[in-house]
Scaffold this motif. Sequence first.
Motif, PDB file in Angstrom:
ATOM      1  N   GLY A   1       0.740  -1.207  -0.135  1.00  0.00           N
ATOM      2  CA  GLY A   1       0.083  -0.099  -0.205  1.00  0.00           C
ATOM      3  C   GLY A   1       0.801   1.206   0.035  1.00  0.00           C
TER       4      GLY A   1
ATOM      5  N   SER B   1       2.389   4.562   1.490  1.00  0.00           N
ATOM      6  CA  SER B   1       2.792   4.934   2.827  1.00  0.00           C
ATOM      7  C   SER B   1       3.618   6.293   2.794  1.00  0.00           C
TER       8      SER B   1
ATOM      9  N   TRP C   1       2.913   6.583   8.286  1.00  0.00           N
ATOM     10  CA  TRP C   1       1.472   6.075   7.951  1.00  0.00           C
ATOM     11  C   TRP C   1       1.603   5.140   6.946  1.00  0.00           C
TER      12      TRP C   1
ATOM     13  N   ASN D   1      -0.821   2.574   4.195  1.00  0.00           N
ATOM     14  CA  ASN D   1      -2.088   1.827   3.792  1.00  0.00           C
ATOM     15  C   ASN D   1      -1.822   0.140   3.638  1.00  0.00           C
TER      16      ASN D   1
ATOM     17  N   SER E   1      -4.601  -0.787   7.516  1.00  0.00           N
ATOM     18  CA  SER E   1      -3.734   0.371   7.426  1.00  0.00           C
ATOM     19  C   SER E   1      -3.082   0.327   8.995  1.00  0.00           C
TER      20      SER E   1
END
Length: 321
Positions: free
Chosen positions: A225, A227, A252, A254, A274
């Motif tokens: 994902g 990031s 962070w 996903n 996430s």
Amino acid sequence: MTALVATLIAVLLPMSAGAADAVPLPRDEQWYTGSLISPSGPQFKAGVLGLEPYLTYNQAVDYLGSHGASAPMESGQRTISNSTMIKYGLTDHVSIQLFPAISYGWKRHDGNSSGLKFGDLPVDFLWRFLDPDPKRYIPVLSLFVGMLMPTGDYTNLGRSQDGIGNGAYVFRTALVEQSTYQLPHDYTLRLRMWGTFRRAVSSAQLANLTSYGTTKGFVGRGRPGMSGQTGFSLEFGFNQRLVLAVDMVRDWANGARVWGYDGKGRRIDRISASSGDWMVAPALEYSWSPRFGVVAGASAFFAGHNTSLNVAPQIAVNMMF
């Protein structure tokens, strides 16, 4: 934490590793190695080579669930890694940077790596598009653009701990600001702020046991994902050689997507949850010349969700030639 997440920590943190200054320093000014996490800009001159080998031990000590509540871990992931930043000045404002890394991991009830493993390889170009002017309070501004090359093992694994890659090409970009301030009594303070973004531009062909958590008989594909990371660092110079540094970072990511068929022929198409974390990384820098120094400290996660709380002592030697 899965082997893939541990791998991403080992690979992504180095993009943000401190290194040589973006501008040259006279011998009577403050010397820096750079903090543990904050990214530095391009070399200050064409032909300058920077090397910064890191030795890091990473251990998961707790787990934060979907609502951020802490839960004890009976068998946390442990990893020892050696990574080396290699940065070369192509021009006075543009540099190329590579960050190869090898690691060895183990986890109770999940075995260990079959040997030293070479991870995915970050390759970045750095461009300093604004030179500093401290008298006019103009900072250094630099842009990073690069790719994470899928060189680490990720599919048809003999052991789950061997999965240290993601098998996909991942685009990486970052914007970095750096400014230096003269404090009373000849002390100095350097500030860096940055933001990074990463997105996979391809998917990985998966089979059997993989770093995406699939098992024997699976056939399909996977894609990490999106990031990113934002943060700032402060470096306070006690004297010309000794600097106290601290980084504050927010990560962070996903969830990764996996699709295909399991060993029983059932269709699978799932996206993992996430995740996010907050991290602090205090360190001490000591330089014995403008071009040679050492930085030692530890990074630690202290908040987040769907992630392990990790502590990572590390040491690096900064060298410029």
